[in-house]
Write an enzyme that holds these catalytic residues in place. Sequence first.
Site, PDB file in Angstrom:
ATOM      1  N   GLY A  47      -1.792   3.850 -11.724  1.00  0.00           N
ATOM      2  CA  GLY A  47      -2.149   2.447 -11.598  1.00  0.00           C
ATOM      3  C   GLY A  47      -2.885   2.259 -10.293  1.00  0.00           C
ATOM      4  N   GLN A  52      -6.048  -2.156  -3.088  1.00  0.00           N
ATOM      5  CA  GLN A  52      -6.073  -0.725  -2.753  1.00  0.00           C
ATOM      6  C   GLN A  52      -7.499  -0.179  -2.659  1.00  0.00           C
ATOM      7  OE1 GLN A  52      -2.970   0.404  -5.892  1.00  0.00           O
ATOM      8  NE2 GLN A  52      -2.539   1.802  -4.203  1.00  0.00           N
ATOM      9  N   CYS A  95       2.626   6.025  -4.183  1.00  0.00           N
ATOM     10  CA  CYS A  95       1.548   5.028  -4.147  1.00  0.00           C
ATOM     11  C   CYS A  95       0.289   5.694  -3.601  1.00  0.00           C
ATOM     12  CB  CYS A  95       1.967   3.866  -3.249  1.00  0.00           C
ATOM     13  SG  CYS A  95       0.754   2.543  -3.159  1.00  0.00           S
ATOM     14  N   LEU A  96      -0.847   5.419  -4.231  1.00  0.00           N
ATOM     15  CA  LEU A  96      -2.108   6.020  -3.768  1.00  0.00           C
ATOM     16  C   LEU A  96      -2.424   5.614  -2.332  1.00  0.00           C
ATOM     17  CD1 LEU A  96      -4.378   5.566  -6.924  1.00  0.00           C
ATOM     18  CD2 LEU A  96      -3.004   7.542  -6.249  1.00  0.00           C
ATOM     19  N   HIS A 137       5.092  -2.463  -9.978  1.00  0.00           N
ATOM     20  CA  HIS A 137       4.584  -1.866  -8.732  1.00  0.00           C
ATOM     21  C   HIS A 137       3.202  -2.438  -8.400  1.00  0.00           C
ATOM     22  CE1 HIS A 137       3.889   1.801  -6.009  1.00  0.00           C
ATOM     23  NE2 HIS A 137       2.683   1.279  -6.138  1.00  0.00           N
ATOM     24  N   GLU A 138       2.331  -2.475  -9.423  1.00  0.00           N
ATOM     25  CA  GLU A 138       0.963  -2.975  -9.177  1.00  0.00           C
ATOM     26  C   GLU A 138       0.969  -4.476  -8.901  1.00  0.00           C
ATOM     27  OE1 GLU A 138      -1.138  -0.816  -8.512  1.00  0.00           O
ATOM     28  OE2 GLU A 138      -0.033   0.854  -9.388  1.00  0.00           O
ATOM     29  N   HIS A 141       1.584  -5.201  -5.386  1.00  0.00           N
ATOM     30  CA  HIS A 141       0.409  -5.038  -4.523  1.00  0.00           C
ATOM     31  C   HIS A 141      -0.357  -6.360  -4.375  1.00  0.00           C
ATOM     32  CE1 HIS A 141       0.048  -0.847  -3.389  1.00  0.00           C
ATOM     33  NE2 HIS A 141       0.288  -0.431  -4.617  1.00  0.00           N
TER      34      HIS A 141
HETATM   35 CO    CO Z   1       0.873   1.447  -5.118  1.00  0.00          CO
END
Ligand code: CO
Length: 152
Positions: A47, A52, A95-96, A137-138, A141
């Site tokens: 995701g 991000q 997480c990226l 999670h997204e 963000h």
């Molecule tokens: Co993340």
Amino acid sequence: MAKLEIVKGADNPILRAMCEPVEKFDDELAEFVDEMYEAMVEANGLGIAAPQVGRNLRVFVVVLNLKKPNEMVLPMVNPKILWEGEEMEVDEEGCLSLPGDFGKVERPRDIRVEFYDLEGGRQILELSGLNARVVLHEKDHLDGVLFVDKLV
Ligand code: CO
């Protein structure tokens, strides 16, 4: 190479801002979502949310039904969690934007999410397990929240 670079760091102000709703469902939005998708694939993510890649907009892309025949990539615009089930599950997340960081987070097993597709159509999905976790999670963000804020 993906066009968009991934924003990193738990204290990065872009990752900590409250994101603004998407107002125009136009070609620019569709292109942006394509570029987010490319950045996610390049980084091996499940995701990715707009902050991000440096934009404080309420949109993310998720992979649902990972490694199943019905695996799909779905953009969600202006998502809203309509319902969370009472049953909770703990699982590991990464997480990226926080490479190398992993930790256990407790989230509802089942959710109902409302969102808009790229044409501006309203959709509602019921999700559970990993699908629900990725969406939550997204969605976090978009509110400037990172999984490391929620470690159990
Ligand atoms: Co993340």
